[in-house]
Design a protein around this motif. Structure first.
Motif, short mmCIF file in Angstrom:
data_model
loop_
_atom_site.label_atom_id
_atom_site.label_comp_id
_atom_site.label_asym_id
_atom_site.label_seq_id
_atom_site.Cartn_x
_atom_site.Cartn_y
_atom_site.Cartn_z
N LEU A 230 11.54 41.71 -7.55
CA LEU A 230 11.35 39.98 -7.60
C LEU A 230 10.95 38.75 -6.71
O LEU A 230 10.75 39.27 -5.45
CB LEU A 230 12.92 39.18 -8.17
N ASP A 231 10.49 38.22 -7.13
CA ASP A 231 9.15 37.45 -6.39
C ASP A 231 9.76 35.42 -6.81
O ASP A 231 9.96 35.46 -8.09
CB ASP A 231 7.73 37.09 -6.95
N VAL A 232 9.86 34.94 -6.19
CA VAL A 232 10.20 33.22 -6.59
C VAL A 232 9.08 32.53 -5.38
O VAL A 232 8.76 32.83 -4.51
CB VAL A 232 11.44 32.83 -6.31
N SER A 233 8.20 31.78 -5.86
CA SER A 233 7.21 30.85 -5.65
C SER A 233 7.34 29.68 -5.92
O SER A 233 7.38 29.17 -7.20
CB SER A 233 5.91 31.42 -6.04
N TYR A 234 7.34 28.71 -4.87
CA TYR A 234 6.96 27.58 -5.10
C TYR A 234 5.60 26.91 -4.48
O TYR A 234 4.95 27.49 -3.41
CB TYR A 234 7.99 26.65 -4.55
N GLU A 235 4.82 26.00 -5.70
CA GLU A 235 3.59 25.48 -5.09
C GLU A 235 3.61 23.95 -5.13
O GLU A 235 3.55 23.56 -6.14
CB GLU A 235 2.07 26.33 -5.88
N ILE A 236 3.50 23.49 -4.62
CA ILE A 236 2.81 21.64 -3.97
C ILE A 236 1.68 21.43 -3.99
O ILE A 236 1.05 21.90 -2.92
CB ILE A 236 3.68 21.46 -2.83
N THR A 237 1.46 20.68 -5.49
CA THR A 237 0.01 20.25 -5.46
C THR A 237 -0.01 18.62 -5.24
O THR A 237 0.95 18.06 -5.09
CB THR A 237 0.09 20.22 -7.10
N GLY A 238 -1.26 17.81 -5.46
CA GLY A 238 -1.42 16.95 -4.76
C GLY A 238 -0.72 15.52 -5.56
O GLY A 238 -0.84 14.15 -5.59
N SER A 239 -0.81 15.90 -7.16
CA SER A 239 -0.18 15.13 -8.04
C SER A 239 0.31 15.68 -9.05
O SER A 239 0.00 16.95 -9.94
CB SER A 239 -1.49 14.44 -8.52
N ASP A 240 0.80 14.85 -10.09
CA ASP A 240 1.55 15.88 -11.77
C ASP A 240 0.26 16.03 -12.14
O ASP A 240 0.81 17.20 -12.86
CB ASP A 240 2.44 14.50 -12.22
N ALA A 241 -0.49 15.38 -12.30
CA ALA A 241 -1.89 15.57 -12.83
C ALA A 241 -2.50 17.21 -12.01
O ALA A 241 -3.09 17.89 -13.65
CB ALA A 241 -3.30 14.77 -12.71
N ALA A 242 -2.73 17.14 -11.25
CA ALA A 242 -3.15 18.47 -10.42
C ALA A 242 -2.38 19.32 -11.06
O ALA A 242 -3.10 20.74 -11.03
CB ALA A 242 -3.28 18.09 -9.05
N ALA A 243 -0.94 19.56 -10.87
CA ALA A 243 0.07 20.51 -11.26
C ALA A 243 -0.34 21.16 -12.77
O ALA A 243 -0.24 22.22 -12.92
CB ALA A 243 1.36 19.68 -10.51
N GLN A 244 -0.08 19.31 -13.45
CA GLN A 244 -0.76 19.77 -14.90
C GLN A 244 -2.36 21.09 -15.22
O GLN A 244 -2.22 21.54 -16.13
CB GLN A 244 -0.41 19.00 -15.77
N LYS A 245 -2.72 20.65 -14.63
CA LYS A 245 -3.87 21.79 -14.79
C LYS A 245 -4.55 22.67 -14.52
O LYS A 245 -4.99 23.97 -15.52
CB LYS A 245 -5.84 20.86 -13.85
N SER A 246 -3.58 23.07 -13.22
CA SER A 246 -3.44 24.18 -13.10
C SER A 246 -2.20 25.20 -13.88
O SER A 246 -2.93 26.11 -14.48
CB SER A 246 -2.66 24.80 -11.48
N TYR A 247 -1.64 24.06 -14.32
CA TYR A 247 0.12 25.04 -15.58
C TYR A 247 -1.14 25.03 -16.75
O TYR A 247 -1.50 25.66 -17.02
CB TYR A 247 0.71 24.19 -15.69
N THR A 248 -1.63 24.12 -16.58
CA THR A 248 -2.93 24.24 -18.38
C THR A 248 -3.81 25.65 -18.12
O THR A 248 -3.82 26.62 -19.21
CB THR A 248 -3.49 23.50 -18.82
N ALA A 249 -4.62 25.97 -16.84
CA ALA A 249 -5.93 26.42 -17.46
C ALA A 249 -5.04 27.92 -16.78
O ALA A 249 -5.37 29.30 -16.86
CB ALA A 249 -5.97 26.84 -15.27
N ARG A 250 -3.64 28.59 -16.29
CA ARG A 250 -3.14 29.73 -15.97
C ARG A 250 -2.37 30.18 -17.50
O ARG A 250 -2.71 31.40 -17.45
CB ARG A 250 -2.00 29.70 -14.71
N THR A 251 -2.64 29.47 -18.25
CA THR A 251 -1.40 29.92 -19.56
C THR A 251 -2.44 29.50 -20.63
O THR A 251 -1.94 30.23 -21.57
CB THR A 251 -0.54 28.95 -19.80
N THR A 252 -3.34 29.41 -20.70
CA THR A 252 -4.41 28.64 -21.58
C THR A 252 -4.80 30.58 -22.16
O THR A 252 -4.28 30.74 -23.64
CB THR A 252 -5.52 27.59 -21.71
N ASP A 253 -4.98 31.39 -21.35
CA ASP A 253 -5.63 32.43 -22.12
C ASP A 253 -5.05 33.41 -21.40
O ASP A 253 -4.97 34.30 -22.09
CB ASP A 253 -7.11 33.13 -20.65
N LYS A 254 -3.49 33.52 -21.79
CA LYS A 254 -2.87 33.90 -21.43
C LYS A 254 -1.73 34.60 -22.14
O LYS A 254 -0.32 33.75 -23.61
CB LYS A 254 -1.11 33.95 -20.67
#
Length: 228
Positions: A122-146
């Motif tokens: 089991l792994d638990v990771s936290y990643e802190i980005t500079g803004s909500d928009a940056a976090a959303q962009k990363s989230y979308t990029a990671r999930t769109t192709d999965k």
């Protein structure tokens, strides 16, 4: 996808857990990095569709520019002791934090154990980005192709879960990954398992539910931690 080093499966039956942990972590960097065939889609929203407005909002918006979280909570305290005992039988409940070059940006804790012939990680990771928009962009990029996964209702601002099964040298490993966005933070949980006697993997529901349970606790820990 992160997985146990399967070619070592037979020798791993009698190997110390510490050896497995070292080998496992070496192969387990980069959540959502691989693209095996996904086998489980929770009911709910399709990947990459949640909160698309926040990604498209003007960067001058005060809400978009707001940085709700400036640092990560302690990841090894993010999951309850009883949850660790349930998901990773035999593991040290205090976990092991993985060294990070910048703990304000990313922190990860791992729990793993070989009990009998059953192995869990089991792994638990936290990643802190500079803004909500940056976090959303990363989230979308990671999930769109999965493909094959799906949204997890009620977890953070948006969350996605996927479970994969891999087989190597007739040894199965099943892994679940949950990615959740909470404001400008991302929570990533990876949970996998194998059995070295039967060579079978745990069921998809067991792995998926375990990963989601850990993710919910990790999100709660984040919300209860220090904010700006």
């Amino acid at each position: 996808m992160r997985s146990l080093p399967l070619p070592l499966a037979l020798s791993a039956r009698l190997a110390p857990v510490a050896v497995l942990a070292t080998a496992g972590w070496a192969l387990s960097s980069g959540p959502f990095a691989a693209t095996p065939t996904a086998e489980h889609r929770p009911t709910g929203q399709a990947p990459g569709t949640a909160n698309t407005q926040s990604a498209a909002a003007p960067t001058t918006s005060a809400a978009t520019a707001t940085k709700t979280y400036s640092s990560s909570p302690a990841p090894c305290a993010a999951v309850a002791t009883e949850t660790v005992k349930s998901l990773v039988p035999g593991a040290k409940t205090d976990g092991k934090e993985i060294p990070s070059t910048d703990t304000k940006v990313r922190r990860t804790c791992s729990w793993n154990a070989l009990k009998g012939y059953d192995y869990r990680w089991l792994d638990v990771s936290y990643e802190i980005t500079g803004s909500d928009a940056a976090a959303q962009k990363s989230y979308t990029a990671r999930t769109t192709d999965k493909s094959g996964g799906g949204a997890v209702p009620g977890l953070g601002d948006s969350a996605y879960s996927v479970v994969n099964l891999t087989t190597q040298d007739k040894q199965e490993t099943r892994e679940g990954v949950v990615l959740a966005r909470v404001s400008n933070a991302l929570v990533v949980v990876t949970y996998n398992g194998s059995n070295f006697e039967t060579k079978k993997a745990p069921g998809a529901d067991e792995i998926n539910k375990g990963a989601i349970k850990a993710a919910r606790e990790a999100v709660t820990a984040l919300k209860g931690g220090q904010k700006n």
